[in-house]
Design a protein around this motif. Structure first.
Motif, PDB file in Angstrom:
ATOM      1  N   LEU A  74       1.152  -1.099   0.094  1.00 21.22           N
ATOM      2  CA  LEU A  74      -0.085   0.021   0.015  1.00 21.22           C
ATOM      3  C   LEU A  74       0.925   1.291  -0.197  1.00 21.22           C
ATOM      4  CD1 LEU A  74      -3.008  -0.866   2.469  1.00 21.22           C
ATOM      5  CD2 LEU A  74      -2.761  -0.704   0.092  1.00 21.22           C
ATOM      6  N   ALA A  75       2.114   1.072   0.888  1.00 23.69           N
ATOM      7  CA  ALA A  75       2.968   2.334   0.604  1.00 23.69           C
ATOM      8  C   ALA A  75       3.575   2.711  -0.604  1.00 23.69           C
ATOM      9  CB  ALA A  75       4.162   1.996   1.737  1.00 23.69           C
ATOM     10  N   ARG A  76       3.747   1.327  -1.387  1.00 23.46           N
ATOM     11  CA  ARG A  76       4.197   1.961  -2.831  1.00 23.46           C
ATOM     12  C   ARG A  76       3.112   2.302  -3.589  1.00 23.46           C
ATOM     13  NH1 ARG A  76       6.758  -3.567  -1.410  1.00 23.46           N
ATOM     14  NH2 ARG A  76       4.975  -4.437  -2.820  1.00 23.46           N
ATOM     15  N   LEU A  77       2.020   1.896  -3.474  1.00 17.44           N
ATOM     16  CA  LEU A  77       0.811   2.263  -4.317  1.00 17.44           C
ATOM     17  C   LEU A  77       0.693   3.951  -4.256  1.00 17.44           C
ATOM     18  CD1 LEU A  77      -1.702  -0.893  -4.108  1.00 17.44           C
ATOM     19  CD2 LEU A  77      -0.530  -0.051  -6.176  1.00 17.44           C
ATOM     20  N   ALA A  78       0.543   3.974  -2.859  1.00 14.96           N
ATOM     21  CA  ALA A  78       0.396   5.534  -2.406  1.00 14.96           C
ATOM     22  C   ALA A  78       1.563   6.265  -3.159  1.00 14.96           C
ATOM     23  CB  ALA A  78       0.614   5.554  -0.899  1.00 14.96           C
ATOM     24  N   MET A  79       2.937   5.989  -3.076  1.00 18.10           N
ATOM     25  CA  MET A  79       3.941   6.575  -3.665  1.00 18.10           C
ATOM     26  C   MET A  79       3.601   6.779  -5.326  1.00 18.10           C
ATOM     27  SD  MET A  79       7.343   5.779  -1.756  1.00 18.10           S
ATOM     28  CE  MET A  79       7.188   4.037  -1.696  1.00 18.10           C
ATOM     29  N   VAL A  80       3.122   5.699  -5.951  1.00 15.61           N
ATOM     30  CA  VAL A  80       2.775   5.764  -7.455  1.00 15.61           C
ATOM     31  C   VAL A  80       1.845   6.597  -7.542  1.00 15.61           C
ATOM     32  CG1 VAL A  80       1.920   4.280  -9.269  1.00 15.61           C
ATOM     33  CG2 VAL A  80       3.667   3.539  -7.583  1.00 15.61           C
ATOM     34  N   SER A 242       3.759  13.399   3.560  1.00 14.40           N
ATOM     35  CA  SER A 242       2.436  13.211   2.705  1.00 14.40           C
ATOM     36  C   SER A 242       1.912  11.917   2.952  1.00 14.40           C
ATOM     37  CB  SER A 242       3.349  13.065   1.262  1.00 14.40           C
ATOM     38  OG  SER A 242       4.172  11.961   1.319  1.00 14.40           O
ATOM     39  N   PRO A 243       0.693  11.572   2.627  1.00 10.56           N
ATOM     40  CA  PRO A 243      -0.037  10.126   2.907  1.00 10.56           C
ATOM     41  C   PRO A 243       1.195   9.190   2.419  1.00 10.56           C
ATOM     42  CG  PRO A 243      -1.301  11.555   1.390  1.00 10.56           C
ATOM     43  CD  PRO A 243       0.118  12.297   1.615  1.00 10.56           C
ATOM     44  N   ALA A 244       2.020   9.039   1.143  1.00  7.44           N
ATOM     45  CA  ALA A 244       2.861   7.864   1.011  1.00  7.44           C
ATOM     46  C   ALA A 244       3.727   7.948   2.070  1.00  7.44           C
ATOM     47  CB  ALA A 244       3.571   8.359  -0.118  1.00  7.44           C
ATOM     48  N   LYS A 245       4.505   9.317   2.649  1.00  5.26           N
ATOM     49  CA  LYS A 245       5.420   8.976   3.531  1.00  5.26           C
ATOM     50  C   LYS A 245       5.121   8.515   4.999  1.00  5.26           C
ATOM     51  CE  LYS A 245       9.223  11.759   5.481  1.00  5.26           C
ATOM     52  NZ  LYS A 245       8.930  11.380   6.982  1.00  5.26           N
ATOM     53  N   GLU A 246       3.831   8.839   5.299  1.00  5.92           N
ATOM     54  CA  GLU A 246       3.087   8.629   6.509  1.00  5.92           C
ATOM     55  C   GLU A 246       3.131   6.955   6.303  1.00  5.92           C
ATOM     56  OE1 GLU A 246      -0.672   9.246   9.343  1.00  5.92           O
ATOM     57  OE2 GLU A 246      -0.050  10.759   7.975  1.00  5.92           O
ATOM     58  N   LEU A 247       2.745   6.123   5.316  1.00  9.09           N
ATOM     59  CA  LEU A 247       2.444   4.876   5.130  1.00  9.09           C
ATOM     60  C   LEU A 247       3.807   4.183   5.337  1.00  9.09           C
ATOM     61  CD1 LEU A 247      -0.170   4.725   2.231  1.00  9.09           C
ATOM     62  CD2 LEU A 247      -0.306   3.950   4.622  1.00  9.09           C
ATOM     63  N   GLU A 248       4.801   4.858   4.513  1.00  8.03           N
ATOM     64  CA  GLU A 248       6.323   4.289   4.822  1.00  8.03           C
ATOM     65  C   GLU A 248       6.771   4.489   6.248  1.00  8.03           C
ATOM     66  OE1 GLU A 248       8.170   6.820   1.776  1.00  8.03           O
ATOM     67  OE2 GLU A 248       9.255   5.153   1.242  1.00  8.03           O
ATOM     68  N   ASP A 249       6.380   5.448   6.944  1.00  9.25           N
ATOM     69  CA  ASP A 249       6.900   5.521   8.356  1.00  9.25           C
ATOM     70  C   ASP A 249       6.243   4.612   9.201  1.00  9.25           C
ATOM     71  OD1 ASP A 249       8.338   7.595   7.735  1.00  9.25           O
ATOM     72  OD2 ASP A 249       6.873   9.075   8.460  1.00  9.25           O
ATOM     73  N   ARG A 250       4.849   3.972   8.895  1.00  2.41           N
ATOM     74  CA  ARG A 250       4.432   3.035   9.567  1.00  2.41           C
ATOM     75  C   ARG A 250       4.745   1.621   9.226  1.00  2.41           C
ATOM     76  NH1 ARG A 250      -2.365   4.137   8.735  1.00  2.41           N
ATOM     77  NH2 ARG A 250      -2.239   6.410   9.551  1.00  2.41           N
ATOM     78  N   VAL A 251       5.267   1.337   8.111  1.00  2.00           N
ATOM     79  CA  VAL A 251       5.744   0.029   7.517  1.00  2.00           C
ATOM     80  C   VAL A 251       7.086  -0.262   8.086  1.00  2.00           C
ATOM     81  CG1 VAL A 251       6.624  -1.065   5.486  1.00  2.00           C
ATOM     82  CG2 VAL A 251       4.439  -0.119   5.367  1.00  2.00           C
ATOM     83  N   ARG A 252       7.987   1.150   8.256  1.00  2.00           N
ATOM     84  CA  ARG A 252       9.112   0.885   9.059  1.00  2.00           C
ATOM     85  C   ARG A 252       9.483   0.474  10.181  1.00  2.00           C
ATOM     86  NH1 ARG A 252      10.357   6.017   7.487  1.00  2.00           N
ATOM     87  NH2 ARG A 252      11.139   5.151   5.241  1.00  2.00           N
ATOM     88  N   ARG A 253       8.020   0.717  10.999  1.00  2.00           N
ATOM     89  CA  ARG A 253       8.169   0.280  12.487  1.00  2.00           C
ATOM     90  C   ARG A 253       7.719  -1.056  12.427  1.00  2.00           C
ATOM     91  NH1 ARG A 253       5.746   5.698  12.732  1.00  2.00           N
ATOM     92  NH2 ARG A 253       3.760   4.912  12.756  1.00  2.00           N
ATOM     93  N   VAL A 254       7.429  -1.763  11.600  1.00  2.00           N
ATOM     94  CA  VAL A 254       6.904  -3.117  11.430  1.00  2.00           C
ATOM     95  C   VAL A 254       7.965  -3.903  12.044  1.00  2.00           C
ATOM     96  CG1 VAL A 254       6.172  -5.161  10.141  1.00  2.00           C
ATOM     97  CG2 VAL A 254       5.180  -2.892   9.703  1.00  2.00           C
ATOM     98  N   GLY A 255       7.817  -5.155  12.878  1.00  5.71           N
ATOM     99  CA  GLY A 255       8.621  -5.809  13.531  1.00  5.71           C
ATOM    100  C   GLY A 255       8.304  -7.340  13.064  1.00  5.71           C
ATOM    101  N   PRO A 256       9.072  -8.327  13.626  1.00  6.86           N
ATOM    102  CA  PRO A 256       8.824  -9.654  13.210  1.00  6.86           C
ATOM    103  C   PRO A 256       7.539 -10.270  13.664  1.00  6.86           C
ATOM    104  CG  PRO A 256      10.275  -9.632  14.956  1.00  6.86           C
ATOM    105  CD  PRO A 256      10.097  -8.111  14.760  1.00  6.86           C
TER     106      PRO A 256
END
Length: 260
Positions: A74-80, A242-256
């Motif tokens: 979704l982060a990639r789609l938002a950036m696109v 931006s919405p894309a950056k916010e989604l990226e930040d959320r994904v970056r915080r993902v753990g195992p």
């Protein structure tokens, strides 16, 4: 910038409606399974089954606390989508400048020792219509290249004092014009907030069409400089929150973590 979910209009496909409802919950932030069930009103087994499938497609991930968050796809789609919107707005800026000046307008970016025209609005459309150009041209001595060279840090390329002075003048003024194979060219620097060169905006037209036959008039130069400033603002905003950056930040915080 806070991501706001649009009003959900049901489609004719039931499973897509359910997925959309789940994503609408996750747009607000991380949520555990009971929260998703409560906010969507869907059955627990249905939510669990769909979330597992969405995880396989990278549409959803689980963080270290086991809560669900939007996935990297979704982060990639938002950036696109963001880039597509920015590209459309950029082309509109170039088209307006073309209409007001009668010149062909291009935007160039630098890649190594080459420059690439990434967008253009030409005086005459080609048979295939206007489209993004990916022509790579070696940086030389034409006006566009001179702007790129002016922002290059002084190094062995600047072997003479005259060369360094010329580059300093271009950086101070922000634009330069001169003759090229196709006629007269005006090249304007597109700079970010940090003063670094992000791109070069160029106008080109046969010399006989320009004012006094050898230079662009003050109004044309002013319009080009103003357009370059608007493009610079768009590029800076695109790199910011931006919405894309916010989604990226959320994904970056993902753990195992994973769904049990």
């Amino acid at each position: 910038m806070k991501i706001t979910a649009p009003s959900l209009v049901p489609s004719s496909v039931g499973v897509l409606n359910k997925i959309s409802e789940i994503l609408a919950v996750l747009e607000k932030g991380p949520a555990c399974l009971p929260e998703v069930v409560s906010e969507t009103g869907l059955k627990r087994l249905t939510v669990h089954r769909l979330v597992l499938a969405m995880q396989e497609l990278d549409l959803v991930q689980a963080d270290e606390q086991g809560q669900f968050i939007v996935g990297p796809r979704l982060a990639r789609l938002a950036m696109v989508a963001q880039h597509a919107i920015a590209d459309r707005e950029l082309r509109r800026e170039l088209s307006v400048l073309r209409a007001t000046t009668g010149a062909s307008v291009r935007l160039h970016q630098r890649y190594g020792d080459q420059r690439i025209c990434v967008a253009e609005a030409l005086r005459f459309k080609s048979a295939a219509g206007e489209r993004k150009s990916v022509r790579a041209v070696a940086i030389a001595t034409d006006p566009v290249s001179r702007v790129f060279l002016a922002w290059r840090r002084f190094s062995r390329d600047h072997v003479t004092r005259d060369d360094a002075v010329a580059c300093s003048r271009i950086r101070h003024r922000g634009w330069v014009q001169g003759a090229d194979e196709g006629g007269l060219v005006l090249a304007v620097a597109v700079c970010g907030r940090d003063g670094e060169l992000a791109a070069v905006l160029s106008l080109s037209s046969p010399s006989q069409r320009t004012r006094r036959g050898g230079s662009y008039g003050c109004q044309v130069i002013k319009g080009a400089v103003e357009t370059a400033a608007r493009i610079a603002a768009r590029l800076s905003a695109q790199r910011g929150t931006s919405p894309a950056k916010e989604l990226e930040d959320r994904v970056r915080r993902v753990g195992p973590g994973s769904v049990e």
